[in-house]
Design an enzyme around this catalytic site. Sequence first.
Site, short mmCIF file in Angstrom:
data_model
loop_
_atom_site.label_atom_id
_atom_site.label_comp_id
_atom_site.label_asym_id
_atom_site.label_seq_id
_atom_site.Cartn_x
_atom_site.Cartn_y
_atom_site.Cartn_z
N GLY A 94 0.84 -1.20 0.00
CA GLY A 94 0.00 0.00 0.00
C GLY A 94 0.87 1.24 0.00
O GLY A 94 0.56 2.24 -0.66
N THR A 95 1.97 1.17 0.72
CA THR A 95 2.90 2.30 0.77
C THR A 95 3.35 2.69 -0.63
O THR A 95 3.36 3.87 -1.00
CB THR A 95 4.14 1.92 1.63
N ASN A 150 -6.66 4.19 10.18
CA ASN A 150 -6.08 2.98 10.76
C ASN A 150 -6.00 3.03 12.29
O ASN A 150 -6.00 2.01 12.95
CB ASN A 150 -4.68 2.73 10.18
N GLN A 206 -7.62 0.26 4.82
CA GLN A 206 -8.27 -0.36 6.00
C GLN A 206 -9.71 -0.80 5.73
O GLN A 206 -10.37 -1.32 6.62
CB GLN A 206 -8.24 0.61 7.19
N SER A 246 -3.97 -2.84 0.18
CA SER A 246 -2.80 -3.61 0.63
C SER A 246 -3.28 -5.00 1.05
O SER A 246 -4.16 -5.14 1.90
CB SER A 246 -2.16 -2.89 1.81
N ALA A 247 -2.66 -6.04 0.46
CA ALA A 247 -3.17 -7.41 0.61
C ALA A 247 -3.12 -7.95 2.04
O ALA A 247 -4.02 -8.67 2.47
CB ALA A 247 -2.38 -8.34 -0.29
N THR A 303 9.37 -7.74 -12.46
CA THR A 303 8.57 -8.97 -12.61
C THR A 303 7.54 -9.05 -11.49
O THR A 303 7.88 -8.90 -10.32
CB THR A 303 9.49 -10.21 -12.59
N CYS A 343 5.37 3.53 15.11
CA CYS A 343 5.97 3.65 13.78
C CYS A 343 6.77 2.38 13.49
O CYS A 343 6.78 1.45 14.29
CB CYS A 343 6.81 4.90 13.67
N1 PLP Z 1 -2.39 3.08 4.53
C1 PLP Z 1 -2.95 2.72 5.68
C2 PLP Z 1 -4.22 3.39 6.12
C3 PLP Z 1 -2.37 1.74 6.47
O1 PLP Z 1 -2.94 1.39 7.63
C4 PLP Z 1 -1.18 1.13 6.03
C5 PLP Z 1 -0.49 0.11 6.85
O2 PLP Z 1 -0.48 0.18 8.05
C6 PLP Z 1 -0.64 1.54 4.80
C7 PLP Z 1 -1.27 2.51 4.08
C8 PLP Z 1 0.61 0.93 4.27
O3 PLP Z 1 0.37 -0.33 3.70
P1 PLP Z 1 1.56 -1.38 3.53
O4 PLP Z 1 1.79 -2.00 4.87
O5 PLP Z 1 1.06 -2.36 2.53
O6 PLP Z 1 2.73 -0.64 3.04
#
Ligand code: PLP
Length: 384
Positions: free
Chosen positions: A82-83, A156, A184, A204-205, A242, A332
């Site tokens: 997700g990041t 979150n 979330q 994010s999986a 890939t 964090c």
């Molecule tokens: N966005 C939110 C709201 C999250 O809670 C998180 C993870 O805690 C992320 C993004 C980041 O996702 P990832 O862990 O897949 O990088």
Amino acid sequence: MIYLDHNATTYTHPEVRELISDLSLEVLNPSSVHSHGRRAKAIMEEARGDVAGMLGAPLAGNNYSKDAYEDEDYNIVFTASGTEANNIVMNSCVSLGYEPFISPVEHSSVLDSSRFLSVNILKVDSQGVIDLNYLEDVLKKSDADKKLVSVMFANNETGVISPMKEIVSIARKYDAFIHSDIVQAPGKIHINLLDLDLDYATISAHKFGGMTGAGALIYKSDLPLEPMIFGGGQERRIRSGTEAVLNIAAMGRAARIISDKQEFSRRIEHMMHLRNYLENAIEEKLPNSSIIAKDAQRLPNTSLIMTPNKKSEMQLIALDLKGISVSSGSACSSGKLGQSNTLKAMQVKGYDNASVIRVSTSYNTTKDDIDGFIDAFVEINRNE
Ligand code: PLP
């Protein structure tokens, strides 16, 4: 051992585990033209369809019925997290010259992801809900012709759900595009991208039964995006490298599982029941403790408990010693507790000097798990 930190990451679903175990015996490079490669590609495209299905996002080039939404097709770009997906959107925003309007309660992968030349930080009220009047004001005042509003769907830390339809409708009045970090949401609240009319969304999986190592950016197919990683041109040239087919297949299967309406409703009802049970018990047994943003519309699985004149670190350690894993909303990556942007933006009184503990459940959390937490938490707070 009791695990109540499902907003951080959750278990891989048993059916997904089985799939991974089978697929791990295969060679899976979807760019190869031979039959092994074609099979990998088919597995990946099936996952793309499952993710699209979970989010109600008709894929560009597919023959979905889209009577009401003539031009609204989506692309899905698979990423490693997700990041990464959030970073792609925010960095595109800078390189394409969009003026960003970002909620102050975003995950750091939105807030800190880019060297914005300038950024408008929006406001939230005391419940953590975006201030719609302020949003409208700043958009009205902006003379930028390209704007991007980024507001997460569900927070979150607090679980607070954004009034997304209202946000989108205000943004549209001022020709702004909308990104929402919906990381979330899957498995906890129904979401339909077409209905919400979102332009860009991030998932994010590992938050909904897949594995770490897969995320996705879903976006309207006619919108621009800039790559951050260059190379072989995979994933529409937005994300070279890939593809992690195993992780992507796991995400697709997890998406398919929670797309089942009955299963989904059962999960929501179960988590909501546990959340209400937990919150009532805490308020009854520890009158000094309170639930942050209790009156807001929230995810069914998240409770953020504030207890004055206590330290989160001490409570986390004490709970850990009793075999209970929870988190402070503001942990964090190093595990250190930082200041919470979310609570700061909400101007929660006294939180600097209080313990803030996040309990987040899953569809398979049991009442015994919650009772175990309540007993331990009450004991810790009574004894200190
Ligand atoms: N966005 C939110 C709201 C999250 O809670 C998180 C993870 O805690 C992320 C993004 C980041 O996702 P990832 O862990 O897949 O990088």
